[in-house]
Scaffold this active site. Structure first.
Site: not given
Length: 273
Positions: A53, A149, A247
């Site tokens: 990322y 993952s 959020i």
């Protein structure tokens, strides 16, 4: 029954907060820093990042600058999908720890069983090498838990064949209409916690009329319903947002979907198909 204070317990006994804050596609710098700062202020205590990322340093800075002790935050990062050697994995974890400003990470994952530019290719030998590095990190404390993952049942079986430790986690794409039931069943049978990324189908589900109709029955948003759905499936959701109101909304999940509505959601088709 608070999503922000509840925990799942991993196979090694480590507690992991039941709601994570995802940082995929949040750029390094102010965007990532501000999003994580907002999430921590809203009560999130589980932050998910990755070397791929490119925002680990900003995530770490937000945690360090917050009023929340590092020991109260569960931090996940990931080995880049293209690294399939033992030494490569050792070096990448060292780089991640330097960027995170820490001597350990709470959860370290192999990001995918294959490089992103060669999805579906067989890298079982490389995964076994990389996994050995993760096992060493687990045993010497650089990682408090380890996992994978995007691993299929076949990928998991191949990894298990030569492993000293089973993965504690498999983080997979999981949302209403896309639940990867075979992978989840294997993980359940082998003590592997399933985490669900893209729990809102990367936004595709937000306009789904069937899901919206169910959400309205609870006076909740589609996003809240979808995240609650994962929790009731014993899947740990990893919502991502850079909007402060969303959020906060994504963490307000203290309601229960009825069995009837769960069955209705189970029967829906993949909104991204």
């Amino acid at each position: 029954m608070s999503a922000l204070t509840d925990h799942f317990t991993l196979a090694n006994g480590l507690e992991i907060p039941s709601l994570g804050f995802g940082t995929w596609q949040i750029p390094d710098g102010d965007d990532a820093y501000d999003a994580v700062t907002t999430a921590l202020a809203a009560g999130y205590r589980h932050i998910d990042t990755a070397r791929g990322y490119g925002n680990e340093a900003s995530v770490a800075r937000a945690i360090a600058d917050s009023d929340v002790p590092r020991s109260d935050v569960f931090v996940t990062t990931k080995l880049p999908a293209e690294i399939k050697t033992y030494q490569g994995a050792v070096d990448s974890l060292a780089e991640s720890l330097e960027l995170l400003g820490d001597d350990h990470v709470d959860l370290y994952l192999i990001h995918a069983p294959w490089p992103w530019d060669d999805i579906g290719s067989d890298h079982s030998a490389g995964n076994a090498e990389a996994w050995r590095a993760l096992e060493d990190a687990l045993e010497d404390g650089r990682a408090r838990s380890i996992g994978v993952s995007n691993f299929s049942v076949s990928d998991l079986e191949k990894l298990a064949a030569g492993a000293r430790h089973r993965p504690h986690v498999n983080q997979i794409r999981y949302f209403v209409g896309h639940t990867q039931d075979d992978v989840v069943a294997y993980c359940r049978a082998n003590g592997i916690l399933v985490e669900g990324y893209s729990p809102l189908a990367t936004g595709a589900i937000l306009e789904d009329a069937d899901v919206d109709a169910v959400a309205q029955r609870y006076g909740r948003s589609v996003a809240q319903l979808c995240l609650r759905y994962l929790l009731q499936k014993d899947v740990l959701p990893l919502p991502k947002s850079t909007t402060p109101s969303r959020i906060a909304e994504n963490a307000d999940l203290d309601f229960t979907i009825s069995d009837t509505d769960l069955a209705l959601l189970d029967a829906l088709e993949d909104p991204t198909a």
